[in-house]
Design an enzyme around this catalytic site. Sequence first.
Site, PDB file in Angstrom:
ATOM      1  CB  CYS A  94      40.171  48.371  48.721  1.00 15.79           C
ATOM      2  SG  CYS A  94      38.565  47.563  48.708  1.00 15.79           S
TER       3      CYS A  94
ATOM      4  CB  SER B 178      38.940  44.004  46.691  1.00 15.58           C
ATOM      5  OG  SER B 178      37.604  44.239  47.053  1.00 15.58           O
TER       6      SER B 178
ATOM      7  CG  HIS C 198      39.334  39.534  49.719  1.00 15.07           C
ATOM      8  ND1 HIS C 198      39.387  39.104  51.022  1.00 15.07           N
ATOM      9  CD2 HIS C 198      38.145  40.181  49.600  1.00 15.07           C
ATOM     10  CE1 HIS C 198      38.290  39.494  51.660  1.00 15.07           C
ATOM     11  NE2 HIS C 198      37.522  40.153  50.814  1.00 15.07           N
TER      12      HIS C 198
ATOM     13  CG  HIS D 248      40.561  48.588  43.587  1.00 15.25           C
ATOM     14  ND1 HIS D 248      41.159  47.648  44.380  1.00 15.25           N
ATOM     15  CD2 HIS D 248      39.392  48.880  44.185  1.00 15.25           C
ATOM     16  CE1 HIS D 248      40.376  47.386  45.414  1.00 15.25           C
ATOM     17  NE2 HIS D 248      39.299  48.128  45.327  1.00 15.25           N
TER      18      HIS D 248
ATOM     19  CB  CYS E  24      37.090  51.299  45.789  1.00 11.12           C
ATOM     20  SG  CYS E  24      36.306  49.703  46.145  1.00 11.12           S
TER      21      CYS E  24
HETATM   22  P1  CND Z   1      38.441  45.524  55.845  1.00  8.11           P
HETATM   23  O1  CND Z   1      39.385  44.402  56.004  1.00  8.11           O
HETATM   24  O2  CND Z   1      38.905  46.907  56.128  1.00  8.11           O
HETATM   25  O3  CND Z   1      37.149  45.283  56.770  1.00  8.11           O
HETATM   26  C1  CND Z   1      36.644  44.020  57.101  1.00  8.11           C
HETATM   27  C2  CND Z   1      36.126  44.082  58.548  1.00  8.11           C
HETATM   28  O4  CND Z   1      35.485  42.850  58.844  1.00  8.11           O
HETATM   29  C3  CND Z   1      37.240  44.252  59.587  1.00  8.11           C
HETATM   30  O5  CND Z   1      36.923  45.322  60.445  1.00  8.11           O
HETATM   31  C4  CND Z   1      37.253  42.913  60.328  1.00  8.11           C
HETATM   32  O6  CND Z   1      37.594  43.048  61.706  1.00  8.11           O
HETATM   33  C5  CND Z   1      35.829  42.451  60.171  1.00  8.11           C
HETATM   34  N1  CND Z   1      35.621  41.006  60.280  1.00  8.11           N
HETATM   35  C6  CND Z   1      36.399  40.019  59.762  1.00  8.11           C
HETATM   36  N2  CND Z   1      35.858  38.813  60.026  1.00  8.11           N
HETATM   37  C7  CND Z   1      34.716  39.045  60.728  1.00  8.11           C
HETATM   38  C8  CND Z   1      33.696  38.196  61.285  1.00  8.11           C
HETATM   39  N3  CND Z   1      33.767  36.875  61.158  1.00  8.11           N
HETATM   40  N4  CND Z   1      32.675  38.782  61.930  1.00  8.11           N
HETATM   41  C9  CND Z   1      32.594  40.122  62.067  1.00  8.11           C
HETATM   42  N5  CND Z   1      33.521  40.975  61.547  1.00  8.11           N
HETATM   43  C10 CND Z   1      34.562  40.437  60.898  1.00  8.11           C
HETATM   44  O7  CND Z   1      37.897  45.428  54.355  1.00  8.11           O
HETATM   45  P2  CND Z   1      37.064  46.509  53.496  1.00  8.11           P
HETATM   46  O8  CND Z   1      36.126  47.233  54.374  1.00  8.11           O
HETATM   47  O9  CND Z   1      37.992  47.262  52.632  1.00  8.11           O
HETATM   48  O10 CND Z   1      36.263  45.510  52.514  1.00  8.11           O
HETATM   49  C11 CND Z   1      35.215  44.722  53.015  1.00  8.11           C
HETATM   50  C12 CND Z   1      34.715  43.751  51.961  1.00  8.11           C
HETATM   51  O11 CND Z   1      34.146  44.492  50.876  1.00  8.11           O
HETATM   52  C13 CND Z   1      35.805  42.886  51.349  1.00  8.11           C
HETATM   53  O12 CND Z   1      35.307  41.578  51.157  1.00  8.11           O
HETATM   54  C14 CND Z   1      36.060  43.555  50.008  1.00  8.11           C
HETATM   55  O13 CND Z   1      36.594  42.655  49.075  1.00  8.11           O
HETATM   56  C15 CND Z   1      34.673  43.982  49.654  1.00  8.11           C
HETATM   57  C16 CND Z   1      34.568  45.016  48.569  1.00  8.11           C
HETATM   58  C17 CND Z   1      33.494  44.939  47.708  1.00  8.11           C
HETATM   59  C18 CND Z   1      33.334  45.883  46.719  1.00  8.11           C
HETATM   60  C19 CND Z   1      32.133  45.864  45.844  1.00  8.11           C
HETATM   61  O14 CND Z   1      32.068  46.656  44.905  1.00  8.11           O
HETATM   62  N6  CND Z   1      31.151  45.014  46.091  1.00  8.11           N
HETATM   63  C20 CND Z   1      34.274  46.895  46.567  1.00  8.11           C
HETATM   64  N7  CND Z   1      35.332  46.944  47.415  1.00  8.11           N
HETATM   65  C21 CND Z   1      35.480  46.037  48.407  1.00  8.11           C
HETATM   66 ZN    ZN Z   2      37.673  48.084  46.695  1.00  5.15          ZN
END
Ligand code: CND
Ligand code: ZN
Length: 374
Positions: free
Chosen positions: A46, A48, A51, A67, A174
């Site tokens: 994921c 996260s 990050h 996770h 997740c």
């Molecule tokens: P992933 O890295 O797969 O996706 C991120 C996407 O964003 C990619 O396709 C990138 O190309 C795109 N991207 C990056 N920068 C930009 C930009 N400036 N403009 C447009 N697109 C862009 O990550 P993911 O999908 O696994 O996770 C996404 C977020 O969700 C990440 O911050 C993660 O920490 C968070 C998250 C939150 C929760 C929650 O419970 N709230 C749970 N899991 C993950």
């Molecule tokens: Zn996650």
Amino acid sequence: ETTGKVITCKAAVTWTIDAPMSIEDVEVDPPKAGEVRIKIISSGICGSDNHVLEGDFKVPLPVILGHEGAGIVESIGEGVSSVKPGDKVLTVFLPQCRKCDSCLHAKGNCCLKEDVRHPVGLMLDGTSRFTCRGRKLHNAFGTSTFTEYTVMHEISVVKLDEAAPLEKVCLLACGFTTGYGSAINKARVTPGSTCVVFGLGGVGSSVVLGCKAAGAARIIGIDINEEKLARAKALGVTDCLNPRNFKKPIQQVVVEMTGFGADFSFEAIGTIDTMVAALESCNSSYGVCVIIGVAPEKSQLAFNPMQLLSGRTLKGCFLGDFKTRDHVPLLVDDYMKNKINLDPLITHRLPFLKVNEGFDLLRSGKSVRCVLSF
Ligand code: CND
Ligand code: ZN
Ligand code: ZN
């Protein structure tokens, strides 16, 4: 028979965030009261976790990350009653103790037993179940799935249908649950509405699936990666936007395209700029913006409060606002009834020992979800 004994197994240890994870032999203690030891079978990777490795989300080191896992209960500690050895389970980072203020409230999903926003990386008794080269290791978000065996609290373990395919439903621990629930539960996307999704990785793609399931008429997908945009069309995105192809701010493009802004907007990237853009992309009077991405530690979200006075709603949630142990099994039921298709999200599979390659795929933007098999 391993019950009651220390298990030595392979795990990916993050000693420092400046180096790749290192595959080590670790000792995993038996579960104490209220705890469950799980043999991990599959785990997604994921954003996260990434990050953490990029230094944006600080967790105590050394740590075993991961996770988004699925596995089989190996043994249980004293007093554990909701799962037994042999049960298939998911590892979720948000507990549901069913006793705290949040769990007892009809709407709360962020259980107070553990503060997932500020992870301490230890069990609730303040100790660790992992040892490597004589050093204690931290867990990640109460889960730790980049290991052949992990120990979790019963309150963070979701029991699964015994027919559930672990190599797929691990995404329900997740990414899928987070994105889909953000659309269905938190935004409450309405039929015929216009939605805009920032970021089309595993989480954002799952938001798209949620918007579609809720009957959205138009789904605008935004990503800087063309491959992600192309893939998202197959999931239900009707309009693709790459911010790099526009001189004006992308929120302005969205507002012009939709007349007055989207009904619902979602941020699934994790940067402040895209959070503000998502807020400003939704309708100024009745738009709803849901923040899902995890922004770098200590960053502050700043915008003119007039953006809210006109009527917009800004919200956010963990794990799609589901009460984890109550509701994730219902999503698994939906998966078993073919109401949910996880296949388009799983673009890569790797053996667990190649976990670092899995992160390379995520960072290069090649993967939506890479699932590790153990
Ligand atoms: P992933 O890295 O797969 O996706 C991120 C996407 O964003 C990619 O396709 C990138 O190309 C795109 N991207 C990056 N920068 C930009 C930009 N400036 N403009 C447009 N697109 C862009 O990550 P993911 O999908 O696994 O996770 C996404 C977020 O969700 C990440 O911050 C993660 O920490 C968070 C998250 C939150 C929760 C929650 O419970 N709230 C749970 N899991 C993950
Ligand atoms: Zn996650
Ligand atoms: Zn609780």
